[in-house]
Design a protein around this motif. Sequence first.
Motif, short mmCIF file in Angstrom:
data_model
loop_
_atom_site.label_atom_id
_atom_site.label_comp_id
_atom_site.label_asym_id
_atom_site.label_seq_id
_atom_site.Cartn_x
_atom_site.Cartn_y
_atom_site.Cartn_z
N UNK A 138 1.18 -1.42 -0.20
CA UNK A 138 0.11 -0.09 -0.01
C UNK A 138 0.96 1.22 -0.57
N UNK A 139 2.22 1.55 1.13
CA UNK A 139 3.00 2.74 1.23
C UNK A 139 3.39 3.13 -0.46
N UNK A 140 4.06 1.23 -0.82
CA UNK A 140 5.24 2.11 -2.43
C UNK A 140 4.25 2.34 -3.49
N UNK A 141 2.58 1.85 -3.50
CA UNK A 141 1.74 1.81 -4.14
C UNK A 141 1.80 3.92 -4.39
N UNK A 142 1.15 3.81 -3.16
CA UNK A 142 1.14 5.42 -2.91
C UNK A 142 2.22 6.85 -2.83
#
Length: 298
Positions: free
Chosen positions: A137-141
């Motif tokens: 999730x963090x990497x996508x954002x």
Amino acid sequence: MPDYPVYAYREVLEDDFPFKIEVRNPLNMNRSSHAHEHLQLCYMMSGSCLHWAAGEQYVLTKGDLFSIPPFLEHRLGPRDAMDFAMIQVDFMPHAINESFRDVARMQTFVDFAYIRPLVSDAGLQPKMALPPAAQAEVEHVLNAILAEWERQEDGYRLAIKADLLKFLVIAGRQYQRHAQTQRQQERQKVALHREAFYDAVAYMETHYDEDLKLDEMAAKALMAPSYFSHMLRLVRGKSYIEYLSAVRIQAAMELLDGTDLSVTDIATRVGYNHISHFNRTFKKHAGVTPGDYRKHRS
């Protein structure tokens, strides 16, 4: 004065949009001890490196999220011959305008980003290891923010602000879950630091008539003076001097409305020893002199 440089945010970021995102690696890591006025959030995309914060050394690995709050001494270093990629986000709160005020009230994010790294305890590391789902999730954002930053197409600042807010919310939620698994003693230390800050703010709000010194209030908050002033700007929207003045002038307005005390007496009651200083500060906050304020309110 510290023996390492402390960078004002204008030395690093643009004033009209104080935000920057970049990928750090062994070739462009900052190996020199330094501190800065802005907040920095970092996420390890791959590999491993060493990180020194406030004199302590930590090993960072893939999936670690950590914060560098304002004025905290830190630096990076290599770990043997290992490669790494780390996304570094630098920003000031006003990069996302008043939207940050809501995040500033989110206790878990403030604890993680601004308070937890300051707590001195060998077992309480400033980093937070994210579970695989949160990593994705963090990497996508962060990749979305990177893409907007690199292209800088029309509307890119709005897109970055939206994704940055999402990133901060994710970080706060993850810290809440992370904190639930930590030792009770560690949670109590973070809570003590937070409570000390709010106790110092409450003291300012009730003892504004006294000769309050920044270093004394910062000591009550268990913080360095510059950091205490920064935290006030974060949670109250004003620096130490600005907030203390606002509290005093609000009290003066109430006395002008509800009593027949002279302007000189009111100035003394709210902490001003010089009537000229009181008059200037009052007009700066209220737009009129104390006498005109009372006249228009009567």
